[in-house]
Design a protein around this motif. Structure first.
Motif, PDB file in Angstrom:
ATOM      1  N   GLU A   1      20.948 -21.287   5.289  1.00  6.77           N
ATOM      2  CA  GLU A   1      21.466 -22.282   4.706  1.00  6.77           C
ATOM      3  C   GLU A   1      22.425 -21.192   3.186  1.00  6.77           C
ATOM      4  O   GLU A   1      22.949 -21.457   2.841  1.00  6.77           O
ATOM      5  CB  GLU A   1      19.904 -22.696   3.492  1.00  6.77           C
TER       6      GLU A   1
ATOM      7  N   THR B   1      25.588 -21.324   4.335  1.00 11.66           N
ATOM      8  CA  THR B   1      26.689 -22.250   4.083  1.00 11.66           C
ATOM      9  C   THR B   1      26.913 -22.327   2.223  1.00 11.66           C
ATOM     10  O   THR B   1      27.762 -23.181   2.066  1.00 11.66           O
ATOM     11  CB  THR B   1      25.635 -23.690   4.858  1.00 11.66           C
ATOM     12  N   ASP B   2      25.957 -21.567   1.871  1.00 12.68           N
ATOM     13  CA  ASP B   2      26.094 -21.524   0.546  1.00 12.68           C
ATOM     14  C   ASP B   2      27.242 -20.656   0.002  1.00 12.68           C
ATOM     15  O   ASP B   2      28.240 -21.301  -0.443  1.00 12.68           O
ATOM     16  CB  ASP B   2      24.662 -21.236  -0.265  1.00 12.68           C
TER      17      ASP B   2
ATOM     18  N   LEU C   1      31.011 -20.496   3.159  1.00 10.20           N
ATOM     19  CA  LEU C   1      31.827 -21.646   3.757  1.00 10.20           C
ATOM     20  C   LEU C   1      31.989 -22.144   2.097  1.00 10.20           C
ATOM     21  O   LEU C   1      33.024 -22.570   1.715  1.00 10.20           O
ATOM     22  CB  LEU C   1      30.639 -22.996   3.770  1.00 10.20           C
ATOM     23  N   LYS C   2      31.573 -22.236   1.022  1.00  4.73           N
ATOM     24  CA  LYS C   2      31.564 -22.775  -0.737  1.00  4.73           C
ATOM     25  C   LYS C   2      32.962 -22.284  -0.625  1.00  4.73           C
ATOM     26  O   LYS C   2      33.273 -22.409  -2.115  1.00  4.73           O
ATOM     27  CB  LYS C   2      30.208 -22.659  -1.280  1.00  4.73           C
TER      28      LYS C   2
END
Lengths: 194, 78
Positions: free
Chosen positions: B39, B42-43, B46-47
């Motif tokens: 998680e 992804t935070d 990827l952002k």
């Protein structure tokens, strides 16, 4: 009784704030489209650029979706379409999409969106009637599904999406047609002969 | 994979990304921590629009949050 009333008020206030936050998103997307139109002038090129941007978003978004929703692998394209429509759209856009119009082979379907936060407050003028305002969504779906590599089978989903109906052009919903082109096997970067 | 001095855990996502975790033998709650790290990835990674996929991850926020997570884990409160 008074506690209920104040809780109610708080809930309404929160909802109003949430709606204002969502409007920033709509405004940002709108100004992005306007800028692309003035940069490129050719509407077909703008559609392509929106789709490409969506693709770049999709390849990153898919990991977040998988991490937060903890979905397991989908067995076939049908399940995938359902998951995209029900969970992904509600997670990221807070709208429910429905899946319909499956073709006989089961590799084409339609995603129907009744509400679309991208097009709130938008009216498309006559000279932009070839603009596919929601192309970005097509790109996002294409990017996300292309990154899905099944464990052990290494199968990519090569999907083609296009907008079939658009509320901005007078239809009563936004329809995105998803077509599974083929299940491609992932190419290994090395040969077994080496 | 286990050995005398360490355990190696691999978490493979549906997109083919593999998260490898080296821990001391018989560490508990590995699936949970792998999920949490996923998680965080992804935070923060990827952002970040300037992060190119398959490059070395050099995100400060990711590193900070990862360190905080590992500290919480080793102090026992997850």
């Amino acid at each position: 009784m008074q506690i209920d009333a104040s809780r109610n008020l708080q809930a309404q206030y929160n909802k109003a704030i949430y709606m204002k936050n969502a409007e920033i998103f709509t405004l940002t997307y709108g100004s992005l489209v306007r800028q692309l139109i003035s940069d490129f002038e050719d509407l077909e090129e703008v559609n392509n650029q929106l789709e490409k941007m969506g693709y770049n978003i999709g390849i990153r978004l898919v990991d977040e979706f998988l991490a937060k929703s903890k979905t397991s692998r989908c067995g076939n394209f049908r399940e995938t379409a359902e998951v995209v429509a029900k969970q992904a759209f509600s997670m990221f856009l807070n709208v429910q999409a429905s899946v319909s119009n499956w073709n006989a082979d089961g590799n084409e379907c339609s995603l129907m969106l009744v509400d679309n936060p991208l097009t709130d407050f938008v009216e498309l003028p006559e000279e932009f009637k070839d603009l596919k305002y929601c192309s970005i969504l097509c790109g996002v779906i294409r990017g996300a599904l292309e990154m899905m590599v099944g464990l052990g089978l290494l199968v990519n989903m090569d999907v083609e999406c296009k907008i079939v109906q658009d509320t901005l052009k007078g239809d009563d919903c936004c329809e995105i047609r998803m077509r599974l082109k083929e299940h491609r096997n992932e190419q290994f970067p090395f040969n077994d002969d080496d | 994979m286990e050995s005398e001095t360490f355990d190696l855990h691999c978490f493979q996502t549906l997109t083919g990304t593999k998260l490898l975790l080296v821990v001391e033998p018989r560490a508990p709650y590995i699936p949970t921590i792998l999920q949490r790290i996923y998680e965080l990835y992804t935070d923060y990674v990827l952002k970040n629009p300037f992060y190119e996929t398959e490059q070395v991850i050099k995100c400060e926020q990711f590193d900070e949050n990862l360190e905080a997570l590992v500290k919480r884990y080793s102090s026992g409160a997850l």
